[in-house]
Design a protein around this motif. Structure first.
Motif, PDB file in Angstrom:
ATOM      1  N   ALA A  14       4.967   2.093   3.963  1.00 23.19           N
ATOM      2  CA  ALA A  14       5.631   1.541   2.972  1.00 23.19           C
ATOM      3  C   ALA A  14       5.166   0.245   2.902  1.00 23.19           C
ATOM      4  N   VAL A  17       1.612  -0.721   1.561  1.00 21.20           N
ATOM      5  CA  VAL A  17       1.624  -0.346   0.011  1.00 21.20           C
ATOM      6  C   VAL A  17       2.368  -1.403  -0.659  1.00 21.20           C
ATOM      7  N   ASN A  18       3.409  -1.848  -0.136  1.00 27.57           N
ATOM      8  CA  ASN A  18       4.412  -2.734  -0.839  1.00 27.57           C
ATOM      9  C   ASN A  18       3.698  -4.150  -1.196  1.00 27.57           C
ATOM     10  N   GLU A  46       2.519   6.373  -4.221  1.00 22.81           N
ATOM     11  CA  GLU A  46       2.217   6.272  -2.453  1.00 22.81           C
ATOM     12  C   GLU A  46       3.205   5.403  -1.857  1.00 22.81           C
ATOM     13  N   TRP A  47       3.956   4.556  -2.449  1.00 21.99           N
ATOM     14  CA  TRP A  47       4.797   3.994  -1.910  1.00 21.99           C
ATOM     15  C   TRP A  47       6.273   4.790  -1.571  1.00 21.99           C
ATOM     16  N   GLU A  51       7.753   5.733   1.787  1.00 14.10           N
ATOM     17  CA  GLU A  51       9.314   5.613   2.305  1.00 14.10           C
ATOM     18  C   GLU A  51       9.940   6.912   2.574  1.00 14.10           C
TER      19      GLU A  51
END
Length: 64
Positions: A14, A17-18, A46-47, A51
């Motif tokens: 995560a 991606v963030n 995706e995030w 998560e």
């Protein structure tokens, strides 16, 4: 063409991606192009999955 997220087998964290989302939104005063908006939507999905997977994994580790 709308980009697709990576396969589940090669899931990114995560945090990674963030970072990509933040890079895309670096200048919030500038409107995203249609392509960038599509990429943003893919990244958010995706995030969210990352998560959820990390929360599940962390819950399993704590339970053990």
């Amino acid at each position: 063409m709308i980009p697709t997220p990576p396969d589940c087998g090669s899931a990114r964290s995560a945090a990674v991606v963030n970072d990509e989302i933040r890079a895309l939104m670096r200048r919030p005063e500038v409107r995203l192009s249609g392509e960038d908006r599509a990429r943003y939507e893919v990244l958010v999905a995706e995030w969210t999955r990352a998560e959820q997977a990390e929360s599940l994994r962390d819950g399993i580790v704590e339970a053990a």
